[in-house]
Scaffold this motif. Sequence first.
Motif, PDB file in Angstrom:
ATOM      1  N   ASN A 111      13.272   3.444  14.977  1.00 60.59           N
ATOM      2  CA  ASN A 111      14.134   3.373  13.803  1.00 60.59           C
ATOM      3  C   ASN A 111      13.271   3.177  12.562  1.00 60.59           C
ATOM      4  N   GLU A 112      13.883   3.291  11.415  1.00 59.83           N
ATOM      5  CA  GLU A 112      13.123   3.198  10.164  1.00 59.83           C
ATOM      6  C   GLU A 112      12.421   1.852   9.998  1.00 59.83           C
ATOM      7  N   ALA A 113      13.015   0.790  10.548  1.00 59.55           N
ATOM      8  CA  ALA A 113      12.472  -0.546  10.323  1.00 59.55           C
ATOM      9  C   ALA A 113      11.293  -0.882  11.236  1.00 59.55           C
ATOM     10  N   THR A 114      11.105  -0.129  12.317  1.00 56.87           N
ATOM     11  CA  THR A 114      10.050  -0.443  13.284  1.00 56.87           C
ATOM     12  C   THR A 114       8.821   0.406  13.006  1.00 56.87           C
ATOM     13  N   ALA A 115       7.764  -0.246  12.552  1.00 56.35           N
ATOM     14  CA  ALA A 115       6.560   0.454  12.104  1.00 56.35           C
ATOM     15  C   ALA A 115       5.990   1.357  13.198  1.00 56.35           C
ATOM     16  N   ASN A 120      10.436   5.869  11.648  1.00 56.27           N
ATOM     17  CA  ASN A 120       9.703   5.118  10.616  1.00 56.27           C
ATOM     18  C   ASN A 120       8.546   5.942  10.064  1.00 56.27           C
ATOM     19  N   TYR A 121       7.810   6.581  10.957  1.00 56.39           N
ATOM     20  CA  TYR A 121       6.647   7.385  10.558  1.00 56.39           C
ATOM     21  C   TYR A 121       7.064   8.499   9.601  1.00 56.39           C
ATOM     22  N   LEU A 122       8.130   9.207   9.948  1.00 50.97           N
ATOM     23  CA  LEU A 122       8.583  10.301   9.091  1.00 50.97           C
ATOM     24  C   LEU A 122       9.115   9.793   7.761  1.00 50.97           C
ATOM     25  N   SER A 123       9.793   8.652   7.788  1.00 53.30           N
ATOM     26  CA  SER A 123      10.395   8.122   6.557  1.00 53.30           C
ATOM     27  C   SER A 123       9.356   7.616   5.563  1.00 53.30           C
TER      28      SER A 123
END
Length: 342
Positions: A111-115, A120-123
């Motif tokens: 998910n976006e919050a998990t580095a 997350n990588y794409l965002s």
Amino acid sequence: CSSDLTMRFIIVLSLLIILVSCTKATPLDPLQTVNLASTITHSVEVNFCTPPAVQQKQYLKTVVVLDHSGSNALNYKMMADGSGSPDVSSGKMIIDPIYATDPKGLTRYGNEATAGTLLNYLSTLEPNDPADPTRFFAAVDFSSGATTFPGSASGFTSDIAGFYNQVAQNAGSASGGAPNDSGGTSYLSALTAAYNIINNDIQAAKNCAAKATTAAPTAACPKPGIATSSSYVVVFMSDGSPIINVTGVGADGVVTGPIVLTRESTTEILGKVGAMMALLSNDKYVTSINMFTIYYYAPGNVDQNSQALLSQMAKAGNGLAYNALSGTNIDYKQFQPPAKML
């Protein structure tokens, strides 16, 4: 007595005569100089036929290949020997969500919050310069067959935001649900799609380089008339062996006859990886190709045959193999090609 003295005198005299007659040895004659025949030399002219020197621009292009087979959401208990065969000691296959490998898609997508995870990588990536993009993506989702983005295995997209939205949709993020997982696990379909994506991209690079430098730039050819070299990275994730059919088991898991698991050929699978690596022969347009594989599994339910196969694929693909427990995170920052000098 006198004769004895006479004899002694003769001996002494003889010695004196010998000593007096000895002289220093004459010096050795110097060695004659021997002149070797002059070495005959030859010369040769060689013309090397090489392509004209070109100033290449490098691109990084990533293919994300994700398993969407039914075992992600509902799986069977396996034998403890690691063979991947179902445990039917109770007279039936034990099919239960507790053996599911990635029901929420957290291992595959994060998910976006998990580095570091895919979303997350794409965002966190900077958008490409539309006039000079350098980072591209493509996706392959596979189960019994394979689907790609962009469609028809046509190549890659430089629209990072658009690719993120597609990945988020595949992950079920948009609806707050889970990925759409069902069917078998066809490695051959997935590898064929990945091969076609890379091969089509190479052909597009050749066509672009053949254009006049005065041609109008397009999304598919931002630098007409210039040869571009790409580094390709393939990230291949699966939770099990390439099983495409199971017979001998009813819908309720009850054994109805000899259980037969139909698996795709390991030789064919590694042959597909080899065909992908053979694209390196297009050295004017391909800098490197590296395949990274990840085997993910539910606790205590390990398929060692699948684990070994994915490791072989990574080795044949000049990459590394990883193992991930269900629910753990995959760091996409580690999937980078090695630095190379051209």
